[in-house]
Design a protein around this motif. Structure first.
Motif, PDB file in Angstrom:
ATOM      1  N   ASN A  51       0.804  -1.223   0.000  1.00 15.40           N
ATOM      2  CA  ASN A  51       0.000   0.000   0.000  1.00 15.40           C
ATOM      3  C   ASN A  51       0.835   1.270   0.000  1.00 15.40           C
ATOM      4  OD1 ASN A  51      -2.655  -0.900  -0.179  1.00 15.40           O
ATOM      5  ND2 ASN A  51      -2.699  -1.431   1.993  1.00 15.40           N
ATOM      6  N   GLY A  54       1.867   1.664  -3.494  1.00 13.04           N
ATOM      7  CA  GLY A  54       0.731   1.669  -4.407  1.00 13.04           C
ATOM      8  C   GLY A  54       0.842   0.609  -5.481  1.00 13.04           C
ATOM      9  N   THR A  82      -2.159   6.375  -4.605  1.00 16.58           N
ATOM     10  CA  THR A  82      -2.371   6.314  -3.155  1.00 16.58           C
ATOM     11  C   THR A  82      -2.639   7.686  -2.540  1.00 16.58           C
ATOM     12  OG1 THR A  82       0.013   6.440  -2.772  1.00 16.58           O
ATOM     13  CG2 THR A  82      -0.970   4.229  -2.880  1.00 16.58           C
ATOM     14  N   ASN A  88      -7.412   5.577  -4.835  1.00 11.85           N
ATOM     15  CA  ASN A  88      -6.877   4.261  -5.190  1.00 11.85           C
ATOM     16  C   ASN A  88      -7.182   3.850  -6.623  1.00 11.85           C
ATOM     17  OD1 ASN A  88      -5.552   3.781  -2.777  1.00 11.85           O
ATOM     18  ND2 ASN A  88      -7.324   2.824  -1.831  1.00 11.85           N
TER      19      ASN A  88
END
Length: 166
Positions: A51, A54, A82, A88
């Motif tokens: 995360n 990304g 991100t 997203n």
């Protein structure tokens, strides 16, 4: 009818059956047109996510579906925005290991492919083979604008045009 006139008519009639060779060729890919605003669904055997960077990596029997479009490959790396305003959103998908792209009656295969959902661009590279009904085109790079339904094949392009009757 003169022999020259007969030869000219024969050449024009036979044109769809003669392989065409070129360095680059525009491709009519009307049925490859795609609504790139549709949701993207990805399935695979394995998934790893970072995360912070990304990045999501899908491996094993990866299938990407967007509307009627399907993209399959052994491995697809997905990069997503991100940032807070990015929500997203997927910015790029990079497929490797042998890629198959199908949209309606048209299909393409290549070694690798990049899909940019925000722009609707699909770039397939390495031994590209495009099948449109009975006709086939091959080259080293195929760039398709899925929003417009247009494309360009590059790199020693070979095309075999055939009518639907054959």
């Amino acid at each position: 009818m003169s022999l020259i006139r007969f030869a000219a008519i024969f050449a024009l009639c036979a044109l769809p059956y003669i392989p065409a060779l070129a360095q680059g060729a525009s491709v009519a890919v009307g049925t490859l047109q795609q609504d790139t605003s549709l949701p993207v669904e990805v399935t695979s055997d394995d998934l790893s996510i970072d995360n912070t960077a990304g990045v999501a990596v899908f491996e094993g029997n990866v299938i990407v579906i967007q509307g009627i479009m399907r993209l399959t490959a052994p491995r697809i790396r997905v990069e997503y925005d991100t940032s807070e305003e990015g929500n997203n959103d997927i910015t790029e998908m990079y497929a490797t290991g042998g890629v198959t792209f199908v949209n309606g009656p048209e299909a393409a295969e290549s070694d690798e492919a990049r899909y940019l959902p925000n722009t609707g661009d699909l770039i397939m590279t390495g031994d590209v083979l495009l099948t449109q009904g009975p006709s086939v085109m091959s080259g080293e790079k195929l760039t398709v604008d899925l929003n417009a339904g247009t494309g360009v094949m590059e790199g020693r392009v070979r095309t075999v045009f055939q009518s639907e009757q054959n």
